[in-house]
Design a protein around this motif. Structure first.
Motif, short mmCIF file in Angstrom:
data_model
loop_
_atom_site.label_atom_id
_atom_site.label_comp_id
_atom_site.label_asym_id
_atom_site.label_seq_id
_atom_site.Cartn_x
_atom_site.Cartn_y
_atom_site.Cartn_z
N SER A 1 0.82 -1.38 0.36
CA SER A 1 0.31 0.00 -0.04
C SER A 1 0.88 0.94 -0.16
CB SER A 1 -0.87 -0.35 1.33
OG SER A 1 -2.32 1.50 1.28
N SER B 1 -2.58 -0.43 -3.43
CA SER B 1 -3.29 0.23 -3.44
C SER B 1 -2.20 1.84 -3.29
CB SER B 1 -4.20 0.14 -2.26
OG SER B 1 -3.00 0.42 -1.09
N SER C 1 -10.50 -5.04 1.03
CA SER C 1 -10.20 -5.73 0.00
C SER C 1 -10.77 -6.06 -1.15
CB SER C 1 -9.27 -6.86 0.93
OG SER C 1 -8.24 -7.10 0.46
N TYR D 1 -6.99 0.81 -6.07
CA TYR D 1 -6.85 0.06 -6.20
C TYR D 1 -6.57 -1.02 -6.78
CZ TYR D 1 -9.24 -0.69 -1.23
OH TYR D 1 -9.40 0.08 0.33
#
Length: 283
Positions: free
Chosen positions: A71, A98, A170, A281
């Motif tokens: 991330s 992400s 997610s 994402y």
């Protein structure tokens, strides 16, 4: 540069705090990692050749966090061509699952990295940043507001699973129950969790997910569907914000731009719109 591995790491982390201060409310999680001097923090530096003998002869041009979950969150005020090249070089052999941050910053990051990694799918989540600007007292229609501890984990777990499922924390990937429980237990140990206790169980919950010197970032707000519209979320948000104010901190949260009912609830709790936030994402 990975800040933790620099000989002048302490000085660099202090500089990074000052650098991020003006945009702290948009970057609470990033600021928390800086305060904790985590290895996931990286700095984009402009070397000052006139101060080579100084303890820390650098000027920060940007700061970002890239963790084991792949991330990326960042604050880079001036996304010039040189910085774009440095980012492309850094991420050329890395995956990004992400990107999170203030909307315009995320868009610039995504554009800068579009040719680095190829992904088949992309999903963007547009959010509002809301900040509590006036204290409010909200009482639930029923039940008791309770600050939770680790011993409440079993009763809170169904709400945690439902929250992760409904909010699609997610996308494209189901979180194993064991991993969800680890996250919940860590939150109960290290952060603040409040719940509405009613008839021997919890019917709503909310927690902090980042805390800095000046802000508390609130998240994980979830109410069982059959109990919605009863002022429960507002009561939980008020309880956490009250505790934050007692510590001299402001409270912020993120809400989906299309979630009108949640925005109304948070407005009742003294929150106002303060900006735009985005999560993108990839897979």
């Amino acid at each position: 540069m990975q800040a933790a591995n620099c000989p002048d790491a302490k000085a660099l982390f202090l500089q990074a705090q000052t650098f991020l201060l003006a945009e702290e409310k948009f970057n609470c999680a990033l600021m928390q990692r800086i305060l904790n001097e985590e290895e996931s923090v990286f700095l984009i530096l402009n070397t000052d050749s006139d101060k080579k003998d100084a303890p820390c002869p650098v000027q920060i041009a940007g700061v970002f966090s890239y963790n084991i979950g792949k991330s990326l969150s960042a604050f880079i005020p001036d996304m010039n061509e040189e910085i774009k090249k440095e980012l492309a070089l850094f991420f050329k052999d890395k995956k990004i699952h992400s990107i999170t941050g203030e909307s315009s910053c995320v868009s610039k990051l995504e554009a800068a990295l579009c040719n680095v990694n190829f992904y088949k799918e992309r999903r963007a989540r547009e959010l509002f940043l809301m900040e509590q600007t006036c204290g409010a007292v909200c009482k639930p229609a029923f039940g008791v507001v309770k600050e939770c501890s680790l011993s409440d984990g079993n009763l809170l777990m169904p709400l945690q699973v439902a929250y992760d499922t409904e909010e699609e924390i997610s996308p494209w990937k189901k979180i194993p129950p064991a991993a969800e429980r680890m996250v919940l237990d860590k939150t109960l140990r290290t952060l603040t969790v409040f719940g509405i206790f009613y008839k021997d169980t919890f019917i709503a919950k909310a927690n902090t997910n980042a805390q800095t010197k000046n802000f508390v970032q609130l998240g994980g707000v979830y109410t069982k569907k059959e109990f919605r519209g009863k002022n429960l979320a507002a009561a939980l948000v008020c309880a956490i914000a009250y505790k934050a104010r007692a510590e001299g901190k402001k409270t912020i949260l993120f809400v989906r731009q299309k979630n009108i009912s949640a925005i109304r609830s948070y407005t009742k709790a003294g929150f106002t719109l303060a900006g735009n936030f985005k999560i993108v994402y990839f897979r």
